[in-house]
Design an enzyme around this catalytic site. Structure first.
Site: not given
Length: 296
Positions: A158-160
């Site tokens: 995830s590009k969290a």
């Protein structure tokens, strides 16, 4: 980077379905995304008025939110249309776009099952991520103290926003030592990526890059791998140990912000930006330019 603070700029930001004046696009201090990292984002570039691989970025944004256990209340088509209209409203041709989604301030605590999910999109002019003169010669990279975590401890695909905390710390430390960025290892001690870009090495004309099993498989990374294979350049995705660095001839990093940037040094180990790097840099810059319709 521009010296004007981002909260003082003018223009428009798409915010929860409407375009609002730039300086009015604000969140409350008790927003869950600020306190607990329940926030995902994308970084996209527009070239010649067209956003490169917009659909792929939007799809990843939606997937990232799902991995953080929330759903963005807009369809991919709605998000794509908002990005394109924003670019027009901002009167931008070559630009950077930042869609960001987060849990709001309805509940404050680790659990926030019913918080409203917000989505905002901003766009601004942003030149090369690294100093252009240094970029062509190859940037210098240090070694990061912190490592990319085991995927069993964090949603690494995830590009969290929260996953970038150690990236900020590592890049700051590298810059204080005179480097442009830092190389991060993963929890096993393998080469992983830089603080905001994927990394590639070249040896005897073959491209080697770490297997993306503990970090984000970047859209630019995938694009460059495809471009290399289109050229007939062999690409090997594998575990790379830091002691292998002296065996490589060339090194470069990739990312929507970094594009394709040659590397001249990693913590004392030197590389010479060479023909493979130059070819892929040129191929990438050609690829991102809007394709003109063929004459009838």
């Amino acid at each position: 980077m521009a010296s004007e603070p981002f909260d003082k700029r003018s223009g428009w930001i798409w915010y929860d379905g409407a375009f609002v004046p730039w300086q009015d696009a604000q969140v409350h201090v008790l927003t869950h995304g600020l306190h607990y990292g329940s926030c995902v984002f994308e970084g996209e570039r527009a070239y010649g008025g067209e956003i490169f691989k917009l659909e792929e970025h939007t799809a990843r944004l939606k997937r990232s939110a799902e991995l953080l256990d929330f759903e963005i209340p807009y369809s991919e088509d709605e998000i794509n249309a908002a990005c394109r209209e924003l670019l027009t409203r901002q009167k931008l041709v070559d630009a950077y776009l930042r869609p960001v989604a987060w849990r709001g301030s309805d509940m404050m605590g680790v659990s926030a099952q019913h918080n409203q999910i917000h989505l905002a999109i901003a766009a601004w002019e942003w030149p090369s991520y690294f100093d252009p003169a240094q970029r062509l010669k190859g940037i210098r990279i240090g070694m990061a103290k912190y490592r990319r975590p085991d995927p069993q401890t964090a949603p690494s695909t995830s590009k969290a926003a929260g996953l970038y905390m150690i990236c900020t710390i590592s890049k700051h430390a590298a810059e204080r030592e005179g480097f442009a960025d830092a190389l991060m290892l993963d929890w096993r001690g393998r080469v992983a990526e830089c603080t905001g870009a994927n990394i590639f090495f070249v040896k005897d004309g073959v491209v080697h890059t770490p297997e993306a099993d503990a970090f984000l498989n970047g859209i630019t990374r995938q694009t460059v791998i495809a471009l290399a294979r289109r050229r007939g350049i062999e690409v090997v995705e594998r575990a790379i140990m830091p002691e292998e660095l002296p065996s490589f001839d060339e090194c470069f990093i990739t990312g929507s912000a970094a594009e394709v940037t040659p590397v001249s040094e990693i913590a004392g180990q030197h590389f010479q930006p060479g023909p493979v790097t130059k070819t892929l840099l040129e191929d990438y810059m050609s690829e991102v330019q809007p394709k003109k319709a063929e004459a009838a």
